[in-house]
Design a protein around this motif. Structure first.
Motif, mmCIF file in Angstrom:
data_model
loop_
_atom_site.group_PDB
_atom_site.id
_atom_site.type_symbol
_atom_site.label_atom_id
_atom_site.label_comp_id
_atom_site.label_asym_id
_atom_site.label_seq_id
_atom_site.Cartn_x
_atom_site.Cartn_y
_atom_site.Cartn_z
ATOM 1 N N ALA A 1 2.334 8.497 0.804
ATOM 2 C CA ALA A 1 0.950 8.436 0.323
ATOM 3 C C ALA A 1 0.905 8.237 -1.189
ATOM 4 N N ILE A 2 1.777 8.962 -1.906
ATOM 5 C CA ILE A 2 1.807 8.846 -3.370
ATOM 6 C C ILE A 2 2.234 7.450 -3.794
ATOM 7 N N ILE A 3 3.316 6.960 -3.193
ATOM 8 C CA ILE A 3 3.802 5.618 -3.527
ATOM 9 C C ILE A 3 2.733 4.573 -3.212
ATOM 10 N N ASN A 4 2.056 4.766 -2.098
ATOM 11 C CA ASN A 4 1.023 3.819 -1.687
ATOM 12 C C ASN A 4 -0.105 3.743 -2.713
ATOM 13 N N TRP A 5 -0.548 4.891 -3.179
ATOM 14 C CA TRP A 5 -1.617 4.910 -4.176
ATOM 15 C C TRP A 5 -1.152 4.321 -5.506
ATOM 16 N N VAL A 6 0.036 4.697 -5.931
ATOM 17 C CA VAL A 6 0.546 4.239 -7.234
ATOM 18 C C VAL A 6 0.781 2.727 -7.240
ATOM 19 N N VAL A 7 1.300 2.204 -6.128
ATOM 20 C CA VAL A 7 1.654 0.781 -6.061
ATOM 21 C C VAL A 7 0.478 -0.082 -5.604
ATOM 22 N N VAL B 1 -2.961 0.441 -5.218
ATOM 23 C CA VAL B 1 -4.264 0.394 -5.890
ATOM 24 C C VAL B 1 -4.289 -0.622 -7.030
ATOM 25 N N PRO B 2 -3.315 -0.604 -7.954
ATOM 26 C CA PRO B 2 -3.330 -1.624 -9.021
ATOM 27 C C PRO B 2 -3.216 -3.046 -8.480
ATOM 28 N N LEU B 3 -2.393 -3.218 -7.424
ATOM 29 C CA LEU B 3 -2.223 -4.560 -6.859
ATOM 30 C C LEU B 3 -3.503 -5.049 -6.188
ATOM 31 N N PHE C 1 -6.851 -8.797 -1.448
ATOM 32 C CA PHE C 1 -6.228 -8.572 -0.142
ATOM 33 C C PHE C 1 -4.732 -8.844 -0.170
ATOM 34 N N ILE C 2 -4.318 -9.904 -0.858
ATOM 35 C CA ILE C 2 -2.881 -10.190 -0.971
ATOM 36 C C ILE C 2 -2.167 -9.045 -1.672
ATOM 37 N N GLY D 1 1.508 -4.497 -1.604
ATOM 38 C CA GLY D 1 1.660 -3.055 -1.769
ATOM 39 C C GLY D 1 2.245 -2.401 -0.534
ATOM 40 N N SER D 2 1.773 -2.785 0.642
ATOM 41 C CA SER D 2 2.291 -2.186 1.872
ATOM 42 C C SER D 2 3.770 -2.503 2.057
#
Length: 232
Positions: free
Chosen positions: A113-119, A121-123, A129-130, A135-136
């Motif tokens: 969850a942390i990595i997902n938000w950090v990576v 959100v900015p992308l 959408f890309i 990010g995923s």
């Protein structure tokens, strides 16, 4: 998105392996063997699903969804590259829960969850959408080593030995299918026939690359299904 199709096929399989792991959790040798067999079967389903869908993505969109959806293809390809490692992540995650390693499983969920938000959100803010698809994929590949680390604390699992055979069989069949589709997929009927051709070619290559291993894993899965049905 149809890139999730290979993952959907795995839900019933993990429903079978989950109780199997719980029953053998005190036998580390058997746990290791079961995880590796599950990993092979998982990859043997996900890899061809990903590569064949990537090979057929353009004609599928062109013939079925119309050309207005073609700009979404880059996002699909990026997401598909992330799906390639989902088999390993899901196998390990289910194993942690089945073996009662609640702390490890919970820790990984928080880290994801942390990595997902950090990576992501900015992308997303930058690329839309890309960016979400990038990010995923990044989250999956960045978090994978942590899952491997915790798994190796329990048992040493041979990841490469249970991934390379289906990977190269799927890659080759996907490449051939792409070449055939780019020339002959001019209507839905031909597209369907080419998809079947790609699937059959994959099974042939998978058998050629390791017939004994393939037979052993299929037999093991059949035993698990049979035992699970008797328990139910």
């Amino acid at each position: 998105t149809f890139s999730k199709i290979p993952i959907e096929f795995m839900s019933d399989f993990f429903r079978i392996t989950f109780p199997a792991y719980s029953r053998i959790q005190h036998d580390k040798v058997l746990v290791k063997k079961s995880i590796e067999k599950t990993l092979f079967v998982t990859n043997a389903i996900i890899f061809p699903g990903v590569f064949l869908l990537m090979a057929l993505a353009f004609p599928i969109v062109h013939l079925v969804f119309t050309d207005k959806w073609l700009p979404a293809l880059p996002a699909f390809y990026i997401h598909s590259l992330g799906v390639l490692v989902v088999g390993i992540s899901i196998t390990f995650s289910n194993t942690f829960w089945a073996l009662g390693k609640v702390k490890i499983a919970s820790t990984l969920m928080v880290v994801y969850a942390i990595i997902n938000w950090v990576v992501s959100v900015p992308l997303v803010l930058k690329l839309g959408f890309i960016g979400a698809m990038i990010g995923s994929a990044v989250v999956l590949y960045v978090s994978l080593p942590l899952s491997v680390y915790f798994m190796n604390k329990i048992v040493k699992v041979d990841i490469l030995g249970n991934s390379l055979q289906p990977f190269f069989a799927a890659l080759l069949s996907g490449g051939v299918t792409y070449l055939v589709a780019s020339r002959w997929a001019t209507n839905i009927s031909l597209l369907f026939a080419i998809a079947i051709f790609g699937g059959v070619l994959y099974l042939i290559l998978l058998y050629v690359f390791g017939p004994n291993k393939l037979k052993g894993e299929v037999f093991w899965v059949w035993q698990r299904i049979h035992k699970n049905q008797r328990v139910e």
